[in-house]
Design a protein around this motif. Sequence first.
Motif, PDB file in Angstrom:
ATOM      1  N   LYS A  13      26.365  29.437  39.601  1.00 37.43           N
ATOM      2  CA  LYS A  13      27.390  30.031  40.350  1.00 37.43           C
ATOM      3  C   LYS A  13      27.095  31.616  40.662  1.00 37.43           C
ATOM      4  CE  LYS A  13      31.130  27.269  38.037  1.00 37.43           C
ATOM      5  NZ  LYS A  13      31.282  26.206  39.036  1.00 37.43           N
ATOM      6  N   PRO A  14      27.722  32.022  41.910  1.00 38.60           N
ATOM      7  CA  PRO A  14      27.716  33.259  42.168  1.00 38.60           C
ATOM      8  C   PRO A  14      27.976  34.446  41.116  1.00 38.60           C
ATOM      9  CG  PRO A  14      28.474  31.962  43.944  1.00 38.60           C
ATOM     10  CD  PRO A  14      28.246  31.224  42.631  1.00 38.60           C
ATOM     11  N   SER A  15      27.221  35.469  41.079  1.00 36.00           N
ATOM     12  CA  SER A  15      27.615  36.396  40.076  1.00 36.00           C
ATOM     13  C   SER A  15      27.086  36.272  38.819  1.00 36.00           C
ATOM     14  CB  SER A  15      28.919  36.885  40.060  1.00 36.00           C
ATOM     15  OG  SER A  15      29.759  35.922  39.238  1.00 36.00           O
ATOM     16  N   GLN A  16      26.608  34.942  38.405  1.00 36.76           N
ATOM     17  CA  GLN A  16      26.196  34.811  37.198  1.00 36.76           C
ATOM     18  C   GLN A  16      24.590  34.911  36.996  1.00 36.76           C
ATOM     19  OE1 GLN A  16      27.188  30.545  36.256  1.00 36.76           O
ATOM     20  NE2 GLN A  16      29.318  31.168  35.774  1.00 36.76           N
ATOM     21  N   THR A  17      24.249  34.709  35.812  1.00 37.37           N
ATOM     22  CA  THR A  17      22.483  35.028  35.536  1.00 37.37           C
ATOM     23  C   THR A  17      21.946  33.825  35.561  1.00 37.37           C
ATOM     24  OG1 THR A  17      23.036  36.911  34.229  1.00 37.37           O
ATOM     25  CG2 THR A  17      20.966  35.928  33.854  1.00 37.37           C
ATOM     26  N   LEU A  18      20.999  33.821  36.587  1.00 39.97           N
ATOM     27  CA  LEU A  18      20.058  32.599  36.373  1.00 39.97           C
ATOM     28  C   LEU A  18      18.778  32.758  35.373  1.00 39.97           C
ATOM     29  CD1 LEU A  18      18.073  31.454  39.691  1.00 39.97           C
ATOM     30  CD2 LEU A  18      16.853  31.812  37.624  1.00 39.97           C
ATOM     31  N   ARG A  68      17.608  43.472  39.093  1.00 35.68           N
ATOM     32  CA  ARG A  68      18.204  42.203  38.536  1.00 35.68           C
ATOM     33  C   ARG A  68      17.444  41.381  37.787  1.00 35.68           C
ATOM     34  NH1 ARG A  68      20.212  38.631  42.085  1.00 35.68           N
ATOM     35  NH2 ARG A  68      18.684  39.164  43.904  1.00 35.68           N
ATOM     36  N   THR A  69      16.327  41.895  37.424  1.00 34.65           N
ATOM     37  CA  THR A  69      15.192  40.937  36.896  1.00 34.65           C
ATOM     38  C   THR A  69      14.747  41.202  35.523  1.00 34.65           C
ATOM     39  OG1 THR A  69      14.441  40.350  39.205  1.00 34.65           O
ATOM     40  CG2 THR A  69      12.916  39.537  37.406  1.00 34.65           C
ATOM     41  N   SER A  70      14.483  40.320  34.694  1.00 34.35           N
ATOM     42  CA  SER A  70      14.059  40.485  33.460  1.00 34.35           C
ATOM     43  C   SER A  70      13.147  39.286  32.838  1.00 34.35           C
ATOM     44  CB  SER A  70      15.099  40.971  32.235  1.00 34.35           C
ATOM     45  OG  SER A  70      14.385  40.905  30.835  1.00 34.35           O
ATOM     46  N   ILE A  71      11.868  39.521  32.568  1.00 34.32           N
ATOM     47  CA  ILE A  71      10.934  38.500  32.214  1.00 34.32           C
ATOM     48  C   ILE A  71      10.602  38.722  30.735  1.00 34.32           C
ATOM     49  CG2 ILE A  71       8.594  37.344  32.622  1.00 34.32           C
ATOM     50  CD1 ILE A  71       8.909  37.862  35.521  1.00 34.32           C
ATOM     51  N   SER A  72      10.704  37.738  29.926  1.00 36.64           N
ATOM     52  CA  SER A  72      10.447  37.937  28.478  1.00 36.64           C
ATOM     53  C   SER A  72       9.570  36.670  28.061  1.00 36.64           C
ATOM     54  CB  SER A  72      11.525  37.784  27.862  1.00 36.64           C
ATOM     55  OG  SER A  72      12.476  36.866  27.853  1.00 36.64           O
ATOM     56  N   LEU A  84      17.449  36.430  36.211  1.00 33.03           N
ATOM     57  CA  LEU A  84      17.922  37.149  37.521  1.00 33.03           C
ATOM     58  C   LEU A  84      19.322  37.174  37.454  1.00 33.03           C
ATOM     59  CD1 LEU A  84      16.859  38.184  39.967  1.00 33.03           C
ATOM     60  CD2 LEU A  84      17.223  35.985  41.110  1.00 33.03           C
ATOM     61  N   SER A  85      19.863  38.342  37.221  1.00 32.09           N
ATOM     62  CA  SER A  85      21.401  38.504  37.204  1.00 32.09           C
ATOM     63  C   SER A  85      22.094  38.726  38.164  1.00 32.09           C
ATOM     64  CB  SER A  85      21.766  39.749  36.313  1.00 32.09           C
ATOM     65  OG  SER A  85      21.036  40.868  37.019  1.00 32.09           O
ATOM     66  N   SER A  86      23.205  38.542  38.343  1.00 29.93           N
ATOM     67  CA  SER A  86      24.422  38.861  39.632  1.00 29.93           C
ATOM     68  C   SER A  86      23.689  37.990  40.945  1.00 29.93           C
ATOM     69  CB  SER A  86      24.384  40.431  40.029  1.00 29.93           C
ATOM     70  OG  SER A  86      24.693  41.022  38.881  1.00 29.93           O
TER      71      SER A  86
END
Length: 122
Positions: A13-18, A68-72, A84-86
């Motif tokens: 959903k929009p605004s959520q985190t992928l 908006r990005t984080s890789i772990s 990927l947030s927001s």
Amino acid sequence: QVQLQESGPGLVKPSQTLSLTCTVSGDSITTNWYYWTWIRQPPGKGLEWIGLIASSGSTSYSPSLKSRTSISRDTSKNQFTLQLSSVTPEDTAVYYCARGVYISGTYYWPYWGKGTLVTVSS
């Protein structure tokens, strides 16, 4: 031969985190000199590089997505993860993970997963 498999929700959903996970077999994500990346392709558009995590664990992100990005990674599971947030509908794309090398100033990505479609919609 290394194999990569993307997994995660197909609808966000929009605004959520992928959140997507790439499971690697045939090689360790801590093997020296290799880089592990996320790349996406929106419908009808070209490939867009998102970011990478090196075998050392260091990361690098596209400037346009960095905020908006984080890789772990989880070395015990031999997986690396994209968050990927927001998200907005513009983040709808096929998301790929890949393994590559860095040679003379250029990254090469010869091994790819099959990709997974993520749709952002309410």
